[in-house]
Design a protein around this motif. Structure first.
Motif, mmCIF file in Angstrom:
data_model
loop_
_atom_site.group_PDB
_atom_site.id
_atom_site.type_symbol
_atom_site.label_atom_id
_atom_site.label_comp_id
_atom_site.label_asym_id
_atom_site.label_seq_id
_atom_site.Cartn_x
_atom_site.Cartn_y
_atom_site.Cartn_z
ATOM 1 N N PRO A 1 0.802 -1.264 0.001
ATOM 2 C CA PRO A 1 0.128 0.014 -0.138
ATOM 3 C C PRO A 1 0.802 1.155 -0.050
ATOM 4 O O PRO A 1 1.995 1.188 0.744
ATOM 5 N N ALA A 2 0.367 2.189 -0.711
ATOM 6 C CA ALA A 2 1.046 3.528 -0.642
ATOM 7 C C ALA A 2 1.047 4.231 0.799
ATOM 8 O O ALA A 2 0.203 3.765 1.821
ATOM 9 N N GLN A 3 1.994 5.168 0.888
ATOM 10 C CA GLN A 3 1.908 5.738 2.304
ATOM 11 C C GLN A 3 1.409 6.841 2.400
ATOM 12 O O GLN A 3 1.434 7.687 1.302
ATOM 13 N N PRO A 4 1.017 7.510 3.457
ATOM 14 C CA PRO A 4 0.315 9.122 3.509
ATOM 15 C C PRO A 4 1.148 10.000 3.008
ATOM 16 O O PRO A 4 2.515 9.739 3.305
ATOM 17 N N THR A 5 1.012 10.923 2.373
ATOM 18 C CA THR A 5 2.069 11.905 1.709
ATOM 19 C C THR A 5 1.606 13.478 1.644
ATOM 20 O O THR A 5 0.322 13.725 2.005
ATOM 21 N N ASP A 6 2.320 14.146 1.716
ATOM 22 C CA ASP A 6 2.112 15.706 1.634
ATOM 23 C C ASP A 6 2.013 16.189 0.254
ATOM 24 O O ASP A 6 1.640 17.300 -0.119
ATOM 25 N N SER A 7 2.791 15.190 -0.630
ATOM 26 C CA SER A 7 3.063 15.618 -1.973
ATOM 27 C C SER A 7 1.567 15.601 -2.833
ATOM 28 O O SER A 7 1.020 14.646 -2.406
ATOM 29 N N PRO A 8 1.165 16.344 -3.557
ATOM 30 C CA PRO A 8 -0.039 16.483 -4.329
ATOM 31 C C PRO A 8 -0.105 14.984 -5.191
ATOM 32 O O PRO A 8 1.012 14.675 -5.789
ATOM 33 N N PHE B 1 -4.183 12.063 -10.382
ATOM 34 C CA PHE B 1 -5.417 11.281 -10.585
ATOM 35 C C PHE B 1 -5.358 9.950 -10.808
ATOM 36 O O PHE B 1 -6.080 9.098 -10.042
ATOM 37 N N LEU B 2 -4.247 9.320 -11.400
ATOM 38 C CA LEU B 2 -4.277 7.898 -11.776
ATOM 39 C C LEU B 2 -3.762 7.263 -10.511
ATOM 40 O O LEU B 2 -4.242 6.019 -10.312
ATOM 41 N N ARG B 3 -3.053 7.801 -9.617
ATOM 42 C CA ARG B 3 -2.687 7.211 -8.169
ATOM 43 C C ARG B 3 -3.724 7.102 -7.477
ATOM 44 O O ARG B 3 -4.193 5.874 -6.883
ATOM 45 N N LEU B 4 -4.780 7.919 -7.278
ATOM 46 C CA LEU B 4 -5.969 8.089 -6.460
ATOM 47 C C LEU B 4 -6.748 6.798 -7.250
ATOM 48 O O LEU B 4 -7.503 6.039 -6.468
ATOM 49 N N ALA C 1 -12.052 9.613 -7.151
ATOM 50 C CA ALA C 1 -10.599 10.395 -7.384
ATOM 51 C C ALA C 1 -11.001 11.745 -8.038
ATOM 52 O O ALA C 1 -10.354 12.739 -7.481
ATOM 53 N N VAL C 2 -11.784 12.006 -8.825
ATOM 54 C CA VAL C 2 -12.144 13.403 -9.260
ATOM 55 C C VAL C 2 -12.531 14.245 -8.392
ATOM 56 O O VAL C 2 -12.156 15.317 -7.842
ATOM 57 N N ALA C 3 -13.532 13.495 -7.304
ATOM 58 C CA ALA C 3 -13.965 14.234 -6.051
ATOM 59 C C ALA C 3 -13.056 14.782 -5.072
ATOM 60 O O ALA C 3 -13.106 15.732 -4.554
ATOM 61 N N ALA C 4 -11.925 14.062 -4.927
ATOM 62 C CA ALA C 4 -10.933 14.113 -4.003
ATOM 63 C C ALA C 4 -9.914 15.244 -4.625
ATOM 64 O O ALA C 4 -9.721 15.919 -3.884
ATOM 65 N N LEU C 5 -9.529 15.104 -5.775
ATOM 66 C CA LEU C 5 -8.975 16.132 -6.423
ATOM 67 C C LEU C 5 -9.591 17.549 -6.329
ATOM 68 O O LEU C 5 -8.845 18.497 -6.082
ATOM 69 N N ARG C 6 -10.733 17.551 -6.828
ATOM 70 C CA ARG C 6 -11.616 18.690 -6.784
ATOM 71 C C ARG C 6 -11.541 19.347 -5.059
ATOM 72 O O ARG C 6 -11.420 20.718 -5.043
ATOM 73 N N ALA C 7 -11.678 18.663 -4.286
ATOM 74 C CA ALA C 7 -11.609 18.959 -2.959
ATOM 75 C C ALA C 7 -10.243 19.414 -2.569
ATOM 76 O O ALA C 7 -10.224 20.597 -1.830
ATOM 77 N N ARG C 8 -9.303 18.867 -3.025
ATOM 78 C CA ARG C 8 -8.054 19.406 -2.668
ATOM 79 C C ARG C 8 -7.474 20.893 -3.296
ATOM 80 O O ARG C 8 -7.182 21.717 -2.598
ATOM 81 N N MET C 9 -8.018 20.893 -4.579
ATOM 82 C CA MET C 9 -7.854 22.187 -5.384
ATOM 83 C C MET C 9 -8.790 23.190 -4.898
ATOM 84 O O MET C 9 -8.311 24.444 -4.981
ATOM 85 N N VAL D 1 -4.518 12.746 -0.282
ATOM 86 C CA VAL D 1 -4.741 13.348 -1.733
ATOM 87 C C VAL D 1 -3.401 14.613 -1.500
ATOM 88 O O VAL D 1 -3.401 14.966 -2.968
ATOM 89 N N GLY D 2 -2.846 14.830 -0.531
ATOM 90 C CA GLY D 2 -1.427 15.452 -0.749
ATOM 91 C C GLY D 2 -2.039 16.836 -0.336
ATOM 92 O O GLY D 2 -3.226 17.353 -0.445
ATOM 93 N N LEU D 3 -0.974 17.847 0.158
ATOM 94 C CA LEU D 3 -1.228 19.214 0.378
ATOM 95 C C LEU D 3 -1.648 20.009 -0.686
ATOM 96 O O LEU D 3 -1.018 19.759 -1.890
ATOM 97 N N ARG D 4 -2.231 21.030 -0.728
ATOM 98 C CA ARG D 4 -2.626 22.041 -1.806
ATOM 99 C C ARG D 4 -1.373 22.731 -2.102
ATOM 100 O O ARG D 4 -0.475 23.256 -1.388
#
Length: 242
Positions: A2-9, A12-15, A160-168, A239-242
């Motif tokens: 499994p992936a690790q929690p991250t601060d990097s954005p 979409f493909l990874r999410l 994934a799109v919902a998560a990216l929209r929330a971050r942005m 999702v990473g930090l904004r």
């Protein structure tokens, strides 16, 4: 792993992949396999239409082949060995798999009508157009699995799109960790866990699944960053930090 929690954005493909997009590979592979099988069977059906010859053959042997899978489930194949003469006078002996009903209707020594290919007499049909029928059925199955593939793509893609929209674009808030909760997901015999939190509004949320040790830095009471989406909040570790 499994992936690790991250601060990097996170892309979409990874999410998409982490949210179950990889499951779409199963119906996709099946769809491609069925499409290929249908294409090959249709080509064989066209050959029977062009060069198929009708004749009468004789059953000279019968066999039931029994096999078992890893679970012990039994499957049976019903095989008839048939002898016939081509229009050119060549004697052909070939084995053909049939259904159980057809098998039990034909004893050794019984005659049956069949169709063979002039260029390849070992290829036969025991009912006219059986390859075309098989091709049609396979096409329908491929269509069903194609639809399942689209559904399997759509659900994780939407998340994934919902998560990216929330971050942005979503409101950035601080939430408090409630617990590290056991999930129903197991990878390589390791149970995965989710970070559970509560937002200022009282709404609760959960992270994506991780190995427990990856979530240890965020103990109950810890402050985390959450981006608000339309239906839920998304943890910055997902999702990473904004």
């Amino acid at each position: 792993m499994p992936a690790q929690p991250t601060d990097s954005p996170v892309s979409f493909l990874r999410l998409f992949w982490r949210m179950g997009g990889w499951l779409s590979l199963i119906p996709l592979v099946i769809t491609l396999g069925l499409t290929l099988a249908s294409h090959l069977t249709l080509g064989l059906a066209d050959r029977f239409d062009t060069e198929g010859r009708e004749t009468v053959g004789t059953v000279i042997d019968r066999e039931i082949s029994i096999s078992r899978d890893s679970d012990g489930d039994e499957s049976r194949s019903y095989l008839l060995t048939i002898r016939f003469d081509t229009s050119a006078g060549r004697e052909v002996v070939t084995q053909k798999s049939t259904g159980s009903t057809f098998y039990h209707e034909h004893d050794i020594g019984s005659d049956l009508t069949l169709w063979y290919l002039d260029s390849d007499p070992d290829r036969i049909e025991l009912s006219r157009g059986e390859n075309r029928t098989a091709s049609t059925i396979t096409q329908l199955l491929a269509l069903v699995f194609g639809v399942l593939c689209l559904v399997a793509l759509w659900f994780p893609a939407r998340r994934a799109v919902a998560a990216l929209r929330a971050r942005m674009y979503g409101a950035e808030e601080t939430a408090r960790v409630l617990d590290i909760q056991r999930s129903n997901i197991t990878v390589n015999n390791h149970r995965l866990y989710r970070l559970s939190w509560q937002e200022k509004s009282g709404r609760r949320g959960q992270s994506l699944a991780y190995r427990r040790e990856m979530l240890e830095p965020w103990q109950p009471g810890s402050a985390i960053t959450v981006y608000q989406g339309i239906k839920r909040g998304w943890w910055s570790g997902d999702v990473g930090l904004r």
